[in-house]
Design an enzyme around this catalytic site. Structure first.
Site, PDB file in Angstrom:
ATOM      1  N   THR A 190      16.044  45.272  27.738  1.00  0.00           N
ATOM      2  CA  THR A 190      16.062  43.919  27.201  1.00  0.00           C
ATOM      3  C   THR A 190      15.604  43.910  25.752  1.00  0.00           C
ATOM      4  OG1 THR A 190      15.502  43.161  29.385  1.00  0.00           O
ATOM      5  CG2 THR A 190      14.881  41.701  27.570  1.00  0.00           C
ATOM      6  N   THR A 208      19.037  39.650  27.970  1.00  0.00           N
ATOM      7  CA  THR A 208      19.364  40.899  28.666  1.00  0.00           C
ATOM      8  C   THR A 208      20.600  40.752  29.543  1.00  0.00           C
ATOM      9  OG1 THR A 208      18.346  42.620  30.046  1.00  0.00           O
ATOM     10  CG2 THR A 208      18.022  40.381  30.762  1.00  0.00           C
ATOM     11  N   ARG A 218      21.607  38.926  41.263  1.00  0.00           N
ATOM     12  CA  ARG A 218      20.227  39.305  40.930  1.00  0.00           C
ATOM     13  C   ARG A 218      19.823  38.743  39.564  1.00  0.00           C
ATOM     14  NH1 ARG A 218      17.447  42.208  36.630  1.00  0.00           N
ATOM     15  NH2 ARG A 218      15.573  43.103  37.533  1.00  0.00           N
ATOM     16  N   GLY A 220      16.419  38.848  36.957  1.00  0.00           N
ATOM     17  CA  GLY A 220      15.140  39.544  36.742  1.00  0.00           C
ATOM     18  C   GLY A 220      14.099  38.642  36.119  1.00  0.00           C
ATOM     19  N   THR A 241       9.713  44.107  29.078  1.00  0.00           N
ATOM     20  CA  THR A 241      10.946  44.830  29.354  1.00  0.00           C
ATOM     21  C   THR A 241      10.680  45.793  30.503  1.00  0.00           C
ATOM     22  OG1 THR A 241      12.681  46.229  28.404  1.00  0.00           O
ATOM     23  CG2 THR A 241      10.446  46.636  27.630  1.00  0.00           C
ATOM     24  N   GLY A 244      12.276  44.296  36.114  1.00  0.00           N
ATOM     25  CA  GLY A 244      11.948  42.875  36.136  1.00  0.00           C
ATOM     26  C   GLY A 244      11.215  42.433  37.385  1.00  0.00           C
TER      27      GLY A 244
HETATM   28  N1  ASP Z   1      13.562  43.279  32.433  1.00  0.00           N
HETATM   29  C1  ASP Z   1      14.998  43.389  32.556  1.00  0.00           C
HETATM   30  C2  ASP Z   1      15.397  42.981  33.931  1.00  0.00           C
HETATM   31  O1  ASP Z   1      14.734  43.344  34.879  1.00  0.00           O
HETATM   32  C3  ASP Z   1      15.532  44.730  32.257  1.00  0.00           C
HETATM   33  C4  ASP Z   1      14.842  45.527  31.172  1.00  0.00           C
HETATM   34  O2  ASP Z   1      14.195  45.011  30.299  1.00  0.00           O
HETATM   35  O3  ASP Z   1      14.892  46.732  31.169  1.00  0.00           O
HETATM   36  O4  ASP Z   1      16.427  42.366  34.073  1.00  0.00           O
END
Ligand code: ASP
Length: 328
Positions: A190, A208, A218, A220, A241, A244
């Site tokens: 993200t 993201t 889904r 996050g 990040t 999630g």
């Molecule tokens: N936090 C984001 C999610 O879970 C993904 C990420 O930042 O890597 O959708």
């Protein structure tokens, strides 16, 4: 992997900036920056991962001219949403397991206003849809088909967000169809961006395509205010990040800001929020990282596994900083 690309140090050095520093230098920077006697640093912008460098540059164009943090954060992350080469945000993002690119984003300003979209398809700039939700509706969050209808009604264009590269990667994944996020490998990442403007107002944005090859539907942490992003203009802001689900279970960004309210530096607050996840959740075989800044323009970050870094831009500095981690 894009964020691990070596940054051309000599070019940056010739421009009078530093390209990167390690965790020790970073914490020295944090400690200095958070000493009460230190001068207040603003404007300042920080953002997650290496794609943060280009986002910060765009945000800086606005901040350096005296522009508002809320405009800087929106415009900054749009640069990353627009880049089809970045496989974790906006167009070019990896799809879910059924081949749909579904996007999540949220934004929060200095007055505590916020807007969010989740499970949004076909719109390249979810952050600007989130901003419209904030500015022009009585709501905070729109999702799925309703968010798409709202975007189309407000002039956003319907586009195919599945690039040839993302389709190829999805087709390769389908051969085994195993859902197993890999720590620090480019199947998520993200962009979360926080800015403090000349006036001292703080805003944040987070956007993201979520975890690659996730279950359809889904959502996050990234579009959830308090989880993927939180700003309290009296105290500071934080964004997350990584996995999630782990961040959602602790409302991580809200926690970081509350810890700063209790007197922790941004660095200490990010560390404590990561440690909360490590302590409370039985597993830790995934990556999460937080970045934060406070009202004085001090910043910090912490993550579970080495490999997470963030970009920082202020008057005299342009840095990539390796976050300290729980696992050494
Ligand atoms: N936090 C984001 C999610 O879970 C993904 C990420 O930042 O890597 O959708």
């Amino acid at each position: 992997m894009k964020r691990r690309k070596f940054i051309n140090q000599s070019i940056l050095a010739s421009l009078g900036v530093f390209s990167s520093c390690n965790a020790a230098e970073s914490s020295e920077h944090q400690n200095k920056a958070s000493t009460p006697a230190e001068k207040i640093i603003r404007p300042l912008v920080i953002s997650t991962w290496e794609h943060g460098l280009q986002a910060n540059d765009r945000a800086w164009e606005i901040l350096s001219k005296g522009g508002k943090a809320i405009d800087a954060v929106e415009q900054g992350v749009r640069i990353v949403e627009d880049d089809p080469e970045i496989t974790s945000v906006g167009i070019g993002g990896f799809p879910d397991r059924d081949g749909n690119v579904t996007l999540d984003a949220c934004i929060m300003d200095e007055k505590g206003n916020c807007g969010s979209v989740s499970f949004l398809q076909h719109i390249k700039n979810p952050i600007s849809v989130a901003r419209k939700v904030m500015d022009e509706t009585p709501h905070v969050m729109l999702s799925g088909e309703g968010a798409l209808q709202f975007a189309l009604a407000n002039g956003f264009k319907k586009e195919n967000l599945l690039t040839a590269n993302a389709k190829k990667e999805w087709e390769a994944w389908k051969k085994e169809a195993k859902y197993k996020p890999i720590i620090n490998i480019e199947n998520h990442d993200t962009i979360g961006l926080l800015a403090i403007d000349k006036k001292g107002d703080i805003s944040g944005a987070c956007t993201t395509s979520g975890l690659a090859f996730k279950l359809h539907g889904r959502v996050g942490d990234s579009p959830v205010i308090g989880a993927g992003l939180f700003v309290d203009n009296e105290i500071g802001g934080a964004t997350a990040t990584g996995m999630g689900e782990a961040v959602l279970k602790t409302l991580g960004s809200f926690l970081v800001v509350e810890l700063m309210r209790q007197g922790l530096s941004p660095q200490e607050a990010c560390k404590e929020a990561v440690m909360r996840v490590v302590r409370k959740q039985k597993y830790k075989d995934f990556q999460i990282g937080f970045i934060a800044l406070n009202k004085k323009g001090a910043s910090g970050a912490f993550c579970i596994h080495p490999g997470f870094n963030f970009a920082l831009k202020s008057e005299n500095r342009k840095l990539m900083i390796d976050a300290e981690s729980y696992v050494s």
